[in-house]
Design an enzyme around this catalytic site. Structure first.
Site, PDB file in Angstrom:
ATOM      1  N   LYS A 195       0.833  -1.212   0.000  1.00 13.85           N
ATOM      2  CA  LYS A 195       0.000   0.000   0.000  1.00 13.85           C
ATOM      3  C   LYS A 195       0.862   1.255   0.000  1.00 13.85           C
ATOM      4  CE  LYS A 195      -2.227  -0.818   3.845  1.00 13.85           C
ATOM      5  NZ  LYS A 195      -1.960  -2.125   4.425  1.00 13.85           N
ATOM      6  N   ARG A 309      11.458  -6.633   4.904  1.00 13.68           N
ATOM      7  CA  ARG A 309      11.401  -5.208   5.206  1.00 13.68           C
ATOM      8  C   ARG A 309      11.916  -4.931   6.620  1.00 13.68           C
ATOM      9  NH1 ARG A 309       5.633  -2.188   4.772  1.00 13.68           N
ATOM     10  NH2 ARG A 309       5.279  -2.991   6.866  1.00 13.68           N
ATOM     11  N   ARG A 315      11.243  -1.282  11.975  1.00 11.14           N
ATOM     12  CA  ARG A 315       9.921  -1.402  12.595  1.00 11.14           C
ATOM     13  C   ARG A 315       9.865  -2.664  13.431  1.00 11.14           C
ATOM     14  NH1 ARG A 315       5.028  -0.152   8.471  1.00 11.14           N
ATOM     15  NH2 ARG A 315       3.981  -1.408  10.060  1.00 11.14           N
TER      16      ARG A 315
HETATM   17  P1  AMP Z   1       0.299   0.015   9.258  1.00 13.05           P
HETATM   18  O1  AMP Z   1       1.525   0.819   9.031  1.00 13.05           O
HETATM   19  O2  AMP Z   1      -0.874   0.507   8.430  1.00 13.05           O
HETATM   20  O3  AMP Z   1       0.536  -1.468   9.087  1.00 13.05           O
HETATM   21  O4  AMP Z   1      -0.140   0.253  10.763  1.00 13.05           O
HETATM   22  C1  AMP Z   1       0.698  -0.125  11.830  1.00 13.05           C
HETATM   23  C2  AMP Z   1      -0.089  -0.166  13.117  1.00 13.05           C
HETATM   24  O5  AMP Z   1      -0.654   1.109  13.418  1.00 13.05           O
HETATM   25  C3  AMP Z   1      -1.278  -1.124  13.122  1.00 13.05           C
HETATM   26  O6  AMP Z   1      -0.903  -2.470  13.398  1.00 13.05           O
HETATM   27  C4  AMP Z   1      -2.127  -0.527  14.232  1.00 13.05           C
HETATM   28  O7  AMP Z   1      -1.623  -0.860  15.505  1.00 13.05           O
HETATM   29  C5  AMP Z   1      -1.937   0.966  14.034  1.00 13.05           C
HETATM   30  N1  AMP Z   1      -2.955   1.514  13.111  1.00 13.05           N
HETATM   31  C6  AMP Z   1      -2.742   2.024  11.870  1.00 13.05           C
HETATM   32  N2  AMP Z   1      -3.900   2.420  11.301  1.00 13.05           N
HETATM   33  C7  AMP Z   1      -4.869   2.128  12.173  1.00 13.05           C
HETATM   34  C8  AMP Z   1      -6.271   2.277  12.182  1.00 13.05           C
HETATM   35  N3  AMP Z   1      -6.927   2.760  11.121  1.00 13.05           N
HETATM   36  N4  AMP Z   1      -6.979   1.876  13.267  1.00 13.05           N
HETATM   37  C9  AMP Z   1      -6.330   1.381  14.348  1.00 13.05           C
HETATM   38  N5  AMP Z   1      -5.015   1.204  14.411  1.00 13.05           N
HETATM   39  C10 AMP Z   1      -4.269   1.555  13.353  1.00 13.05           C
END
Ligand code: AMP
Length: 371
Positions: A195, A309, A315
């Site tokens: 994404k 990654r 991360r």
């Molecule tokens: P991502 O980078 O999109 O994989 O997000 C990493 C982490 O951020 C997720 O595993 C959640 O803990 C938190 N997070 C990101 N977006 C959301 C969301 N829309 N709702 C709740 N938690 C989120």
């Protein structure tokens, strides 16, 4: 109801079928009380009134007659003014109670013509009823006996009303949208689907603002803000941050970019509550989500990609296979319901997320270009 495009213009939802229905019912019942035992002749002015008249007479609880007349431009008249006349009036109306049914009265020009024609008809009484009325635009002194919904001086379409021929068939009414048109995409897919990478290309290509909720959280964690400290414990475990926190943050990010041509939402919404709040936010901005584009990638490829990654991204949630699998599980358990949410609105587009970055961008672009 959604924003619609007719020819070159955008229109936003204005009156629902239920609101129209209620207004039409009220007019029919009020009039029936006033007219008592009189059998009225309802005269609809074509084309715009056909839908209103049809619904109105079905709701009129007593015997009545229905007919239509049409406005036509005079032929061969040299004039800068738009001179029109009414055609189709063949019935003898002397001594009858005549009710003109109009879809909309704005300047009142049509109404002057109606009064001119009926001056010689010896009707018992001539009543004027209109579903929509624009008090600000009305320039005449003729009395309007019944009006269903008063509206401001904005252009509307639907329920018989058209814009250059289009829109008459719509069961609801839409209002012209003068604010800037945005393209808003939800980029969807399990962690590691690509994404973020795709969003980088798409935001350049379509001049959109990219909001990744994950990135905003990580930025806040790095800067040790209150929001960051709150979110950290959830994120480290691969759990979702609570909705209230995430929704507030997202709204603030959207407000920071008030002039955007549109947004790419990446990582949001992840729950139905978030999707609902996003719809509300878009409506508030006179806009909507145009598409959910979902990158589809098999689980094993995702785990592989994320571990890879994790070697360089720093991360924490990418370094551990259990956390990765949990994030994928959370994604399918809690967030794939969003597929249904957007499918119901015909906005879900699945895209094969395996291939070169350029190939995938190309697949997504084909969808955006058609929106
Ligand atoms: P991502 O980078 O999109 O994989 O997000 C990493 C982490 O951020 C997720 O595993 C959640 O803990 C938190 N997070 C990101 N977006 C959301 C969301 N829309 N709702 C709740 N938690 C989120």
């Amino acid at each position: 109801m959604q924003i619609i495009k007719l020819h070159d213009l955008y229109f936003k939802p204005f009156k629902s079928t239920q609101q129209i229905d209620a207004a039409v019912s009220k007019m029919a019942l009020d009039m029936a009380v006033d007219l008592g035992d009189e059998i009225p002749v309802f005269i609809g002015i074509l084309n715009g009134s056909f839908m209103f008249v049809s619904d109105f007479v079905k709701k009129y609880p007593k015997p009545c007659e229905v007919t239509f007349i049409k406005l036509a431009s005079y032929e061969g008249v040299k004039s800068t003014e738009d001179i029109q006349r009414l055609i189709g009036l063949t019935q003898d109306l002397s001594g009858r109670t005549v009710v003109i049914l109009e879809d909309i009265i704005d300047s009142g020009n049509t109404l002057s013509e109606v009064h001119r024609i009926f001056k010689n008809e010896n009707v018992k009484q001539l009543l004027i009823a209109t579903l929509f009325f624009k008090p600000e635009a009305y320039k005449k002194d003729f009395k309007i006996h019944y009006s269903g919904i008063n509206i401001s001086n904005e252009f509307i379409v639907g329920y018989g009303l058209d814009y250059n021929g289009l829109g008459r068939d719509l069961p609801e009414v839409y209002q012209i949208k003068n604010t800037k048109h945005m393209t808003n995409l939800v980029l969807f897919g399990p962690p590691g689907a690509g994404k973020g990478t795709q969003a980088e290309f798409l935001k350049e290509k379509y001049n959109l603002v990219h909001i990744s909720t994950g990135d905003v959280f990580r930025y806040n964690i790095k800067n040790e803000t209150a929001l960051g400290n709150l979110a950290k414990s959830f994120i480290d475990k691969g759990q979702l941050v609570p909705d209230e926190v995430t929704i507030d943050m997202l709204e603030a990010e959207v407000e920071k970019n008030a002039d955007a041509n549109g947004f790419i939402f990446d990582g949001f919404p992840r729950t139905t509550a978030q999707a609902d709040s996003l719809d509300k936010l878009m409506t508030k901005k006179d806009s909507q989500i145009n598409a959910m584009i979902a990158l589809e990638v098999e689980d094993e490829i995702l785990v592989e990609r994320l571990l890879e990654r994790g070697k360089t991204s720093g991360r924490k949630d990418d370094a551990n296979e259990d956390v990765i699998r949990n994030r994928i599980k959370v994604y399918y358990a809690e967030t794939s319901i969003l597929k249904d949410f957007y499918s119901e609105q015909n906005k879900y587009y699945g895209v094969n997320g395996v291939g070169s970055v350029a190939e995938i961008t190309d697949r997504i672009s084909k969808i955006i270009n058609k929106l």
